[in-house]
Scaffold this motif. Sequence first.
Motif, short mmCIF file in Angstrom:
data_model
loop_
_atom_site.label_atom_id
_atom_site.label_comp_id
_atom_site.label_asym_id
_atom_site.label_seq_id
_atom_site.Cartn_x
_atom_site.Cartn_y
_atom_site.Cartn_z
N GLY A 70 0.79 -1.22 0.00
CA GLY A 70 0.00 0.00 0.00
C GLY A 70 0.83 1.27 0.00
O GLY A 70 0.34 2.33 0.36
N GLY A 71 2.08 1.21 -0.43
CA GLY A 71 2.92 2.39 -0.48
C GLY A 71 4.36 2.04 -0.19
O GLY A 71 4.71 0.87 -0.06
N PRO A 72 5.24 3.05 -0.11
CA PRO A 72 6.64 2.77 0.21
C PRO A 72 6.75 2.02 1.53
O PRO A 72 6.09 2.37 2.51
CB PRO A 72 7.26 4.18 0.31
N PRO A 73 7.55 0.96 1.59
CA PRO A 73 7.61 0.14 2.79
C PRO A 73 8.26 0.86 3.96
O PRO A 73 9.33 1.45 3.82
CB PRO A 73 8.44 -1.07 2.37
N THR A 74 7.64 0.85 5.10
CA THR A 74 8.23 1.37 6.32
C THR A 74 9.05 0.25 6.97
O THR A 74 8.95 -0.92 6.61
CB THR A 74 7.14 1.81 7.31
N ARG A 75 9.87 0.63 7.96
CA ARG A 75 10.65 -0.38 8.66
C ARG A 75 9.74 -1.39 9.34
O ARG A 75 10.01 -2.60 9.33
CB ARG A 75 11.58 0.31 9.67
N GLN A 76 8.63 -0.93 9.91
CA GLN A 76 7.70 -1.86 10.55
C GLN A 76 7.11 -2.82 9.54
O GLN A 76 6.95 -4.02 9.80
CB GLN A 76 6.58 -1.09 11.26
N ALA A 77 6.79 -2.31 8.34
CA ALA A 77 6.24 -3.18 7.30
C ALA A 77 7.26 -4.24 6.89
O ALA A 77 6.91 -5.42 6.69
CB ALA A 77 5.82 -2.36 6.10
N ALA A 375 22.32 4.49 7.24
CA ALA A 375 23.17 3.41 7.72
C ALA A 375 23.15 3.35 9.25
O ALA A 375 23.13 2.27 9.84
CB ALA A 375 24.60 3.58 7.21
N SER A 376 23.15 4.51 9.90
CA SER A 376 23.09 4.54 11.38
C SER A 376 21.78 3.98 11.88
O SER A 376 21.74 3.23 12.86
CB SER A 376 23.28 5.97 11.87
N ALA A 377 20.68 4.36 11.23
CA ALA A 377 19.36 3.86 11.64
C ALA A 377 19.29 2.35 11.46
O ALA A 377 18.73 1.63 12.29
CB ALA A 377 18.27 4.55 10.83
N PHE A 378 19.88 1.85 10.37
CA PHE A 378 19.90 0.41 10.14
C PHE A 378 20.70 -0.31 11.22
O PHE A 378 20.26 -1.31 11.76
CB PHE A 378 20.52 0.14 8.77
N ALA A 379 21.87 0.23 11.55
CA ALA A 379 22.73 -0.40 12.56
C ALA A 379 22.10 -0.38 13.94
O ALA A 379 22.38 -1.25 14.77
CB ALA A 379 24.09 0.29 12.58
N ALA A 380 21.24 0.61 14.21
CA ALA A 380 20.64 0.75 15.55
C ALA A 380 19.48 -0.21 15.77
O ALA A 380 18.99 -0.33 16.88
CB ALA A 380 20.15 2.18 15.74
N ARG A 381 19.04 -0.90 14.71
CA ARG A 381 17.89 -1.81 14.84
C ARG A 381 18.24 -2.97 15.77
O ARG A 381 19.32 -3.48 15.78
CB ARG A 381 17.48 -2.35 13.49
#
Length: 381
Positions: A70-77, A375-381
């Motif tokens: 339903g649109g651009p994928p969010t991290r939660q999606a 990249a920082s947001a990805f590493a913080a997951r």
Amino acid sequence: MSPIPPTLADRLYALRRQRGWSQRKLAARAQISNATVSRIESGTGHGVSLTIVTMLADALGCEVSALLLGGPPTRQAIDDLAHRVYRSLLPLTAPHRAAAPYPQLAADLAALRTARVACDFVQVLAVAPPVLRALSVQDRPDDTTHACYDVALALRMLGHLSTAFIALNIAQQAADLAVATAALSPVVTALRGIFAIEDEEPATALALVEHARPAPVDGPAAAAGHATLAIVEGLTHAHTRRSDGSDQVHRARRLLARSDGTADLLGTGIFRPSDLDLWHMKIAVARRDFHGARALAGTPPPEPFTALLWQLNMCTVSLRLNEVDQAAGALLAARDLAPQLLPGRPETAGSADTLLTKRLKPRVLLQLRAIREDASAFAAR
């Protein structure tokens, strides 16, 4: 077939209405029946196959993942999709699991591969569950190898490492039973070695490739599979200082000379002698021979995934040779090729950090800062 999700029903209705199309017109453009469009939009019936969803997406001019999500994928999606894939993978680990009927399997496996080779990893996760639910390590080992290999790569690149490990182990078990074992098993082992290198465990990678016992080379596909394993063995040698990796590169070239140039069973991009240039460059980078790597670079490969790796290697090489503008251009080119993949690559954050300390145009620095933040947001997951 997968159950019809409410998002698909709502999104299909909205996109059709935005274009001013009737259900009949959409059905004609997608080359499916009007009753199928009506059934999907109403959410009735038993389910819908990936092939039908792909035909609808093509007719509407959108990606399959956008239609499903339903649109651009969010991290939660993305996390939700990864969990669905995890639930679909687990039954494949049970002994003697039987395969399920799935008339669209061949078409959906091809769609899965197309999405992965195009670096659309979200789409791979979106369409994988119904395919995985139809598979069996014992009953369909070749198909299971193909699907789990693609799913493992997609999960890895989107940051779901433990689930990627499960998928890759299933792929290895299936490859060891497959009709095309001589081609498939060494390629899956090679991918396990690459993952270990990226996890900064080169000794583990070396043990994996050196203890592999691939079947004899008995044809073009097997030659390509053995060449893939040889080139990853060379990469592990360079990382562990066991050797400079050149013997393995030469062995891979000899093997690919026996290939017919078409046997790329798992979409590795390694099936012609010219395909080894990228990996020879990576081996030179691993042994810190940056001038040698530049000499080996050639031109970017045509496939998006290997082109991305080429650009990231050129970024590293250019930084080491103090060619700042070229390094920034390579990193931005990598972003344009695969925006989903770039944040999870181990070299991305370090390259962006270094470039942000250099004298570059403000517009370029702004783009690099966005890459670094992702990249920082990805590493913080």
